[in-house]
Design a protein around this motif. Structure first.
Motif, PDB file in Angstrom:
ATOM      1  N   UNK A   1      -5.845   1.891   3.394  1.00 17.32           N
ATOM      2  CA  UNK A   1      -5.150   0.714   3.930  1.00 17.32           C
ATOM      3  C   UNK A   1      -5.489   0.450   5.390  1.00 17.32           C
ATOM      4  N   UNK A   2      -6.046   1.437   6.084  1.00 17.45           N
ATOM      5  CA  UNK A   2      -6.449   1.188   7.467  1.00 17.45           C
ATOM      6  C   UNK A   2      -7.777   0.437   7.551  1.00 17.45           C
ATOM      7  N   UNK A   3      -8.423   0.254   6.420  1.00 20.83           N
ATOM      8  CA  UNK A   3      -9.688  -0.476   6.335  1.00 20.83           C
ATOM      9  C   UNK A   3      -9.417  -1.862   5.762  1.00 20.83           C
ATOM     10  N   UNK A   4      -9.528  -2.893   6.584  1.00 21.98           N
ATOM     11  CA  UNK A   4      -9.175  -4.237   6.138  1.00 21.98           C
ATOM     12  C   UNK A   4     -10.098  -4.737   5.040  1.00 21.98           C
ATOM     13  N   UNK A   5     -11.350  -4.284   5.011  1.00 22.26           N
ATOM     14  CA  UNK A   5     -12.250  -4.657   3.924  1.00 22.26           C
ATOM     15  C   UNK A   5     -11.747  -4.108   2.595  1.00 22.26           C
ATOM     16  N   UNK A   6     -11.205  -2.898   2.616  1.00 23.41           N
ATOM     17  CA  UNK A   6     -10.637  -2.330   1.391  1.00 23.41           C
ATOM     18  C   UNK A   6      -9.427  -3.130   0.926  1.00 23.41           C
ATOM     19  N   UNK A   7      -8.602  -3.568   1.862  1.00 25.09           N
ATOM     20  CA  UNK A   7      -7.454  -4.401   1.487  1.00 25.09           C
ATOM     21  C   UNK A   7      -7.904  -5.736   0.906  1.00 25.09           C
ATOM     22  N   UNK A   8      -8.920  -6.331   1.498  1.00 23.05           N
ATOM     23  CA  UNK A   8      -9.438  -7.594   0.966  1.00 23.05           C
ATOM     24  C   UNK A   8      -9.948  -7.407  -0.458  1.00 23.05           C
ATOM     25  N   UNK A   9     -10.647  -6.302  -0.692  1.00 25.53           N
ATOM     26  CA  UNK A   9     -11.168  -6.008  -2.035  1.00 25.53           C
ATOM     27  C   UNK A   9     -10.019  -5.876  -3.033  1.00 25.53           C
ATOM     28  N   UNK A  10      -8.972  -5.171  -2.630  1.00 30.10           N
ATOM     29  CA  UNK A  10      -7.812  -4.963  -3.495  1.00 30.10           C
ATOM     30  C   UNK A  10      -7.181  -6.279  -3.913  1.00 30.10           C
ATOM     31  N   UNK A  11      -6.868  -7.123  -2.942  1.00 31.56           N
ATOM     32  CA  UNK A  11      -6.140  -8.348  -3.267  1.00 31.56           C
ATOM     33  C   UNK A  11      -7.038  -9.401  -3.926  1.00 31.56           C
ATOM     34  N   UNK A  12      -8.311  -9.350  -3.638  1.00 34.82           N
ATOM     35  CA  UNK A  12      -9.249 -10.222  -4.343  1.00 34.82           C
ATOM     36  C   UNK A  12      -9.299  -9.873  -5.832  1.00 34.82           C
ATOM     37  N   UNK A  13      -9.296  -8.569  -6.124  1.00 31.76           N
ATOM     38  CA  UNK A  13      -9.301  -8.119  -7.514  1.00 31.76           C
ATOM     39  C   UNK A  13      -8.023  -8.536  -8.237  1.00 31.76           C
ATOM     40  N   UNK A  14      -6.885  -8.329  -7.581  1.00 30.14           N
ATOM     41  CA  UNK A  14      -5.609  -8.706  -8.203  1.00 30.14           C
ATOM     42  C   UNK A  14      -5.570 -10.205  -8.477  1.00 30.14           C
ATOM     43  N   UNK A  15      -6.034 -11.004  -7.517  1.00 28.88           N
ATOM     44  CA  UNK A  15      -6.031 -12.457  -7.691  1.00 28.88           C
ATOM     45  C   UNK A  15      -6.936 -12.864  -8.861  1.00 28.88           C
TER      46      UNK A  15
ATOM     47  N   UNK B   1      -0.465  -0.358  11.457  1.00 22.20           N
ATOM     48  CA  UNK B   1      -1.451  -1.424  11.231  1.00 22.20           C
ATOM     49  C   UNK B   1      -1.711  -1.636   9.740  1.00 22.20           C
ATOM     50  N   UNK B   2      -1.942  -0.543   9.016  1.00 21.44           N
ATOM     51  CA  UNK B   2      -2.251  -0.660   7.595  1.00 21.44           C
ATOM     52  C   UNK B   2      -1.126  -1.295   6.798  1.00 21.44           C
ATOM     53  N   UNK B   3       0.106  -0.886   7.068  1.00 24.15           N
ATOM     54  CA  UNK B   3       1.249  -1.469   6.370  1.00 24.15           C
ATOM     55  C   UNK B   3       1.382  -2.957   6.684  1.00 24.15           C
ATOM     56  N   UNK B   4       1.219  -3.304   7.960  1.00 20.70           N
ATOM     57  CA  UNK B   4       1.342  -4.710   8.343  1.00 20.70           C
ATOM     58  C   UNK B   4       0.339  -5.572   7.580  1.00 20.70           C
ATOM     59  N   UNK B   5      -0.919  -5.173   7.583  1.00 21.22           N
ATOM     60  CA  UNK B   5      -1.938  -6.016   6.960  1.00 21.22           C
ATOM     61  C   UNK B   5      -1.907  -5.949   5.437  1.00 21.22           C
ATOM     62  N   UNK B   6      -1.378  -4.859   4.880  1.00 21.10           N
ATOM     63  CA  UNK B   6      -1.150  -4.834   3.435  1.00 21.10           C
ATOM     64  C   UNK B   6      -0.227  -5.972   3.040  1.00 21.10           C
ATOM     65  N   UNK B   7       0.881  -6.091   3.753  1.00 23.07           N
ATOM     66  CA  UNK B   7       1.860  -7.133   3.414  1.00 23.07           C
ATOM     67  C   UNK B   7       1.339  -8.512   3.792  1.00 23.07           C
TER      68      UNK B   7
END
Length: 275
Positions: free
Chosen positions: A86-100, A138-144
């Motif tokens: 979650x501290x890697x914003x690219x990983x978060x983008x990948x996660x939510x792109x997949x869910x979408x 940071x990771x929690x903030x950008x996750x949400x």
């Protein structure tokens, strides 16, 4: 007489069938889509299991693919694992792109992933400080932040904080601060998202029997001694179970808590509540 008994028995059977049908309908998260960060072990895994039992489809995240694979086997169905930090914003983008792409939207966000290490103030390095804040604050903030554009009206956000934020314990200076920050976010999000009927709450576990607790110590013996000390501090004189925290998270994620937002619920055996 026989006719009366026969009619009664015929009348009872449909009622029994209806009872079982209602039990199926009463699942708390039927057809909901949830994401749980840090879902491969401990509180996150226990929460994922409960959510699937209650009818949800769950995405779990974690840094180690091997642990995610084990978790998926334990959960069994209606689960998808996505490796990432979650501290890697690219990983978060990948996660939510997949869910979408797969589900289109989300109903529940459980921000559970975190990092902790026991270090006294005079030994905290810039690297340790940054890792703790990058993951937790940071990771929690950008996750949400990245999830809310996908959250359906009436959705729920639950952040897993910690009772340490309220205690001023030695060895946890930066960790406690990140957990206080998470609860501050929750109050802001509760206000920001109220117009969409999206609720935001947090839980603050005390010492819980999880790998997260064990990993703070150098070896098994030290872990057992440390956990015994934690248990002595708790009025209930024991560590909590992951499932006990997961039950509270389920409550906050479901419509059972429909008039609760901006709250922090301690799940700590009375540690921070009984003075």
């Amino acid at each position: 007489m026989w006719q009366v008994l026969t009619c009664t028995s015929m009348a009872v059977q449909p009622n029994i069938d209806l009872l079982f049908l209602n039990l199926e309908i009463m699942k708390k998260l039927e057809n909901k889509v949830a994401v749980i960060t840090g879902g491969s072990s401990g509180i996150g895994l226990a929460t994922a299991k409960k959510f699937v039992e209650e009818g949800a489809f769950v995405y779990i995240t974690g840094r180690k693919q091997s642990e995610l694979d084990k978790a998926v086997k334990q959960i069994g169905n209606n689960v998808s694992a996505v490796q990432g930090d979650i501290s890697n914003l690219d990983d978060l983008d990948k996660l939510f792109r997949l869910i979408k792409d797969e589900k289109g939207s989300l109903d529940i966000v459980i921000a559970n992933a975190g990092y902790v290490a026991m270090v006294p103030t005079d030994e905290v390095t810039p690297e340790h400080f940054d890792k703790t804040f990058d993951t937790n604050a940071r990771g929690t903030f950008f996750t949400v932040q990245k999830a809310i554009t996908m959250l359906n009206k009436g959705g729920s956000i639950v952040v897993v904080s910690s009772c340490v934020k309220d205690m001023g314990l030695p060895y946890y200076p930066e960790y406690a601060a990140t957990k206080a920050a998470e609860c501050s976010y929750v109050k802001t999000w509760a206000c920001d998202l109220a117009a969409r009927n999206i609720r935001a709450n947090s839980v603050s576990p005390g010492p819980i029997e999880t790998p997260f607790v064990n990993n703070q110590f150098g070896n098994k013996e030290a872990a057992e001694a440390g956990k015994a000390q934690f248990a002595e501090l708790v009025p209930m004189k024991r560590l909590g179970k992951s499932e006990e925290v997961a039950s509270t998270i389920l409550f906050l994620a479901s419509s059972d808590s429909s008039y609760i937002t901006g709250a922090d619920i301690p799940v700590d055996g009375g540690l921070t509540q009984i003075k």
